[in-house]
Design a protein around this motif. Structure first.
Motif, PDB file in Angstrom:
ATOM      1  N   PHE A 109       0.852  -1.182  -0.202  1.00 25.12           N
ATOM      2  CA  PHE A 109       0.209  -0.131  -0.017  1.00 25.12           C
ATOM      3  C   PHE A 109       0.948   1.256  -0.023  1.00 25.12           C
ATOM      4  CE2 PHE A 109      -2.411  -3.412   1.926  1.00 25.12           C
ATOM      5  CZ  PHE A 109      -3.611  -3.138   1.283  1.00 25.12           C
ATOM      6  N   GLY A 186      -8.069  -4.976   2.756  1.00 23.10           N
ATOM      7  CA  GLY A 186      -7.209  -5.998   1.883  1.00 23.10           C
ATOM      8  C   GLY A 186      -6.602  -7.004   2.731  1.00 23.10           C
ATOM      9  N   SER A 253       0.941  -7.914  -4.096  1.00 29.32           N
ATOM     10  CA  SER A 253      -0.407  -7.299  -4.894  1.00 29.32           C
ATOM     11  C   SER A 253      -0.189  -6.053  -4.344  1.00 29.32           C
ATOM     12  CB  SER A 253      -1.573  -8.184  -4.405  1.00 29.32           C
ATOM     13  OG  SER A 253      -2.866  -7.427  -4.967  1.00 29.32           O
ATOM     14  N   CYS A 255      -1.916  -2.065  -4.230  1.00 24.91           N
ATOM     15  CA  CYS A 255      -3.134  -1.333  -4.171  1.00 24.91           C
ATOM     16  C   CYS A 255      -2.663   0.029  -4.251  1.00 24.91           C
ATOM     17  CB  CYS A 255      -3.917  -1.587  -2.977  1.00 24.91           C
ATOM     18  SG  CYS A 255      -5.422  -0.627  -2.971  1.00 24.91           S
ATOM     19  N   CYS A 287      -3.662  -3.028  -8.520  1.00 19.88           N
ATOM     20  CA  CYS A 287      -4.785  -2.602  -8.694  1.00 19.88           C
ATOM     21  C   CYS A 287      -4.951  -0.931  -8.418  1.00 19.88           C
ATOM     22  CB  CYS A 287      -5.822  -3.138  -7.792  1.00 19.88           C
ATOM     23  SG  CYS A 287      -6.063  -5.170  -8.038  1.00 19.88           S
ATOM     24  N   SER A 499     -11.086   3.646  -4.142  1.00 21.40           N
ATOM     25  CA  SER A 499     -10.150   3.272  -3.572  1.00 21.40           C
ATOM     26  C   SER A 499     -10.444   1.908  -2.693  1.00 21.40           C
ATOM     27  CB  SER A 499      -9.291   4.202  -2.659  1.00 21.40           C
ATOM     28  OG  SER A 499     -10.162   4.737  -1.837  1.00 21.40           O
ATOM     29  N   ALA A 502     -10.654  -0.782  -4.807  1.00 23.99           N
ATOM     30  CA  ALA A 502      -9.459  -1.288  -5.396  1.00 23.99           C
ATOM     31  C   ALA A 502      -8.815  -2.027  -4.433  1.00 23.99           C
ATOM     32  CB  ALA A 502      -8.454  -0.198  -5.624  1.00 23.99           C
ATOM     33  N   ALA A 503      -9.032  -1.881  -3.160  1.00 23.00           N
ATOM     34  CA  ALA A 503      -8.331  -2.646  -2.069  1.00 23.00           C
ATOM     35  C   ALA A 503      -8.994  -4.037  -2.146  1.00 23.00           C
ATOM     36  CB  ALA A 503      -8.467  -1.971  -0.488  1.00 23.00           C
ATOM     37  N   ALA A 506      -7.573  -5.763  -4.707  1.00 20.70           N
ATOM     38  CA  ALA A 506      -6.160  -6.133  -4.307  1.00 20.70           C
ATOM     39  C   ALA A 506      -6.021  -7.644  -3.680  1.00 20.70           C
ATOM     40  CB  ALA A 506      -5.335  -5.029  -3.993  1.00 20.70           C
TER      41      ALA A 506
END
Length: 569
Positions: A109, A186, A253, A255, A287, A499, A502-503, A506
């Motif tokens: 992150f 996430g 991954s 984010c 992502c 957002s 997206a998390a 991710a």
């Protein structure tokens, strides 16, 4: 160090030093030799670089070496946020025979930091699941090869957790809460409704520092806005996560819950090219939030009918603001020029379109100044960008007249900064909801995620619409993003925005990476492969044509994605 000895000043943290991005790092060394006041901050994995110089040397340097491929300003980024795992098919995968919970995978992150003391990020023995934190805002010991900030590793975080005063050992705090919330969505380990998508993953968190005063002033960002970040720092954050993942030999991954309206929205920005290159790496998934700009009235578009034709763009501006800044982008085949008319009818005549032409005019009847600047052709896309800045604007309707000097295609797009980076009440009178996907969601290869409301399965009203100017059909898909529950530094709460979506995505990608790389089922897994699997598994409603510019390929459903995989194996 003696208590009375002042700490040595870090050049990269000086308030007068500005970050710039260089597309071709191989040109950097010769510039450093000729101009010792330029310092290299970091070479990035795709050959681009971040450099630094005193603010008062920028104009001279640009006049000597130009911009474009050699050096350019970073863009300004804002935050994309204003039981959802089950509906996305993630809970079924966690509880299925696959038993995927993110084991052996990193979540990265780059945001406002993380509350490392939260139970969401602790194992049962009260040790941390966070491998590293890089706080760009604290002067201290930076990560190796990085120019500023303070790095804290897992051992230091655990030492802090055992202490009565943890922040004396690891002083990093998330005072905004955005980064902590996304990390909890996430990867939270708290059971029940607080469980994250990939609870057994480990985390690397980068806390972004605030953009420099020079960049904020250049784009007339409201002075009270604390959450404005430089794309150069975002690139450094992503590079840091990639390097740490490589050292740990773990897939990651990432984010990105930030976005910007700066740039051509076509994938050719240095930031976009860097992320595209990074997403192609094996073991990496990226992502990106699509943005929350559909109803913001910050985008307008038009089409000139031929050379010599004109079209007006009208912007409403409320009074008592410092100003506003907008960008007009058109394709390589056309050349445009502009004039500006104030609310009182005072006219700044048509400014000739010449590369690098910068004209500043102070109005006679109003306390306003108008600046117009042209750059073309863009070294990658060939596009033209026209910057218009209105300083201390009079309240009312400002009119920008666009002239077709040379017209073949005729289409153009205009963007104001994203919500939060422009004063409230500054908006287009005739906005367009399309082409509102924010940068870097317009990058090629990213998984760009819109948001929807799980209760009604309806699109979040502010979720940005595609396509991009490339053109590419965006977003790729949508995930839950309205009133989603998660953890803030102060405790449980909810958040809305792309957002968040997206998390969640991710986290789903982390489960894909575990299945593919950690368990050896698809050892070449990267962003492109994951995106194709997620797209195939998306839920789609009858009567709607997919893909489309609001939903992309549909709603995320990870269980469906794995079911499709099972049918092909």
């Amino acid at each position: 160090m003696d208590a009375q000895t002042p700490a040595k000043e870090n050049f990269f943290e000086r308030p007068d030093v500005v970050d710039l991005v260089v597309r071709r790092g191989d040109l950097l060394l010769s510039q450093l030799e000729e101009r010792p006041y330029i310092k290299a901050g970091k070479m990035l994995s795709n050959g681009s670089a971040i450099i630094y110089m005193p603010q008062d040397m920028i104009e001279q340097t640009f006049s000597e070496i130009g911009t474009g491929d050699l050096a350019a300003y970073p863009i300004l980024m804002g935050l994309m946020a204003r039981s959802d795992l089950a509906i996305s098919g993630i809970t079924e995968i966690q509880e299925s025979a696959l038993d995927l919970r993110g084991q052996g995978v990193l979540l990265g992150f780059v945001d406002t930091g993380i509350d490392y003391t939260s139970a969401a990020f602790l194992y049962e023995d009260n040790t941390t699941k966070i491998k590293y934190i890089w706080d760009q805002s604290i002067s201290g010991k930076p990560p190796d090869t990085f120019p500023f900030g303070s790095e804290y590793n897992e051992a230091q975080i655990n030492e802090a957790l055992r202490s009565r005063d943890p922040y004396k050992i690891v002083p990093q705090r998330d005072t905004v809460g955005h980064g902590t919330f996304l990390a909890s969505v996430g990867g939270s380990r708290e059971p029940g409704e607080h469980l994250g998508a990939a609870p057994d993953s480990e985390i690397i968190a980068v806390k972004l520092r605030k953009a420099s005063a020079h960049h904020l002033e250049r784009e007339l960002v409201p002075p009270e806005q604390e959450n404005a970040f430089s794309s150069a720092d975002l690139m450094l954050g992503v590079q840091y996560i990639l390097e740490k993942a490589s050292e740990l030999r773990m897939p990651v991954s990432i984010c990105i819950g930030l976005g910007s309206n700066d740039g051509g929205h076509d994938g050719f920005l240095v930031l976009e090219e860097f992320l595209t290159s990074s997403s192609n790496r094996t073991g990496v998934s990226i992502c990106v939030a699509a943005g929350n700009e559909t109803l913001a009235r910050h985008h307008a578009q038009g089409r000139l009918q031929g050379s010599g034709s004109t079209q007006d763009i009208e912007i409403m501006s409320e009074g008592n603001i410092r100003g506003f800044f907008l960008q007009i982008w058109n394709g390589a085949s056309d050349r445009l020029s502009v004039s500006v008319t104030s609310p009182a009818g005072e006219i700044v005549g048509r400014v000739p379109a010449r590369p690098g032409n910068n004209v500043s005019t102070t109005l006679l009847l109003e306390k306003s100044r108008v600046e117009v600047e042209y750059y073309f052709p863009n070294p990658r896309s060939g596009s033209q960008v026209t910057f218009v800045k209105i300083i201390t604007p009079s309240p009312g309707i400002w009119k920008i007249t666009v002239y077709g000097d040379i017209i073949v295609d005729g289409s153009f797009h205009v963007w104001l900064p994203v919500t939060g980076l422009v004063y409230p009440g500054v908006e287009f009178l005739t906005p367009s909801p399309n082409y509102t996907i924010t940068v870097p969601g317009t990058s090629v290869g990213m998984i760009t995620v819109g948001a929807y409301r799980t209760q009604t399965r309806s699109l979040y009203s502010n979720s940005s619409w595609g396509p991009s100017r490339l053109p590419a059909l965006l977003p790729d898909l949508c995930a839950p993003g309205v009133e989603v529950g998660g953890i803030f530094p102060f405790g449980y709460g909810s958040m809305t925005g792309t957002s968040v979506a997206a998390a969640i995505t991710a986290g789903a990608c982390a489960l894909m990476l575990q299945w593919g790389i950690v368990e050896g089922n698809e050892v070449a897994m990267n962003t492109y492969l994951i995106k194709s699997y997620l797209i195939r598994g998306c839920e789609r409603d009858p009567g709607i044509i997919y893909p489309n510019e609001q939903w992309g390929y549909g709603r995320l459903n990870l269980y469906n994605s794995f079911a499709q995989l099972g049918e092909t194996r």
